[in-house]
Design an enzyme around this catalytic site. Structure first.
Site, mmCIF file in Angstrom:
data_model
loop_
_atom_site.group_PDB
_atom_site.id
_atom_site.type_symbol
_atom_site.label_atom_id
_atom_site.label_comp_id
_atom_site.label_asym_id
_atom_site.label_seq_id
_atom_site.Cartn_x
_atom_site.Cartn_y
_atom_site.Cartn_z
ATOM 1 N N THR A 70 0.812 -1.206 0.000
ATOM 2 C CA THR A 70 0.000 0.000 0.000
ATOM 3 C C THR A 70 0.849 1.261 0.000
ATOM 4 O O THR A 70 1.993 1.263 0.424
ATOM 5 C CB THR A 70 -0.938 0.043 1.220
ATOM 6 O OG1 THR A 70 -0.160 -0.013 2.409
ATOM 7 C CG2 THR A 70 -1.921 -1.127 1.193
ATOM 8 N N GLU A 134 -8.673 2.540 -0.543
ATOM 9 C CA GLU A 134 -7.471 1.761 -0.819
ATOM 10 C C GLU A 134 -7.503 1.297 -2.273
ATOM 11 O O GLU A 134 -8.370 0.524 -2.660
ATOM 12 C CB GLU A 134 -7.396 0.563 0.125
ATOM 13 C CG GLU A 134 -7.200 0.970 1.576
ATOM 14 C CD GLU A 134 -7.311 -0.204 2.516
ATOM 15 O OE1 GLU A 134 -6.258 -0.748 2.901
ATOM 16 O OE2 GLU A 134 -8.446 -0.575 2.854
#
Length: 202
Positions: A70, A134
């Site tokens: 991420t 996300e």
């Protein structure tokens, strides 16, 4: 650490986690009945939704806990999604490019427009206090791209966000979400957005 996703979080949003509303817990029927292609043959309103900003350091839990590296985009990147969409999982395209007047350290195939799958909401498994987005770019990057610019075009909705009783169940659904994103994007009405003027087409 390899980065194949981008995570947006807003500290400025006045929305707080809805503690009184518990998301559904998926059962086996949900998993076995999920289609691999979702959405109409061409994007419908409110899509496309544009998100962009420089990649910053994120929580780090995606790579460590879920196998999805991420990164983080600045708070001001999130309002277009908050204003237009409900929480859930989405699909579309994304592009990573170097900052202006900076040469890229990424190979050309990593700065082109790539498919992505995105989670938007409160992430009940991690009990987020604020809404997050996300974005997982469906490509295995060779190196970090902190400080690079990311543009994402959200084109369709996959499913609502869900509560999970185990990390393994969450990972299983993330993997299926990736499959749905790829198959849903493999339609002419969606593929054309790879050359959308929003992106830096090479």
């Amino acid at each position: 650490m390899e980065l194949a996703a981008a995570q947006l979080q807003t500290e400025s949003s006045d929305k707080i986690r809805p503690d009184l509303i518990e998301p559904d817990i998926p059962d086996e029927t949900f998993r076995t009945s999920r289609p691999t292609i979702v959405g109409p043959d061409v994007p419908d309103k409110p899509f496309p939704i544009q998100l962009s900003g420089p990649v910053q350091h994120g929580f780090g839990r995606g790579s460590k806990d879920l196998g999805c590296p991420t990164a983080n985009l600045p708070d001001e990147s999130l309002p277009p999604m908050i204003a237009a969409a409900k929480t859930g999982v989405y699909y579309g395209y994304a592009q990573i490019t170097p900052p202006e007047e900076t040469s890229s350290t990424l190979p050309e195939q990593e700065t082109c427009v790539l498919p992505m799958v995105m989670s938007f909401g409160w992430n009940p498994f991690y009990k987020n206090e604020r809404m997050t987005v996300e974005i997982h770019v469906l490509h295995e990057f060779a190196s970090d791209f902190y400080g690079y610019n990311m543009k994402s075009l959200v084109l369709g909705y996959i499913r609502p966000e869900l509560q999970y009783t185990s990390r393994e169940a969450l990972i299983d659904d993330i993997e299926f979400d990736k499959k749905v994103a790829l198959e849903s994007l493999a339609r002419p009405g969606y593929e054309k957005y790879m050359s959308d003027p929003f992106f830096q087409v090479q």
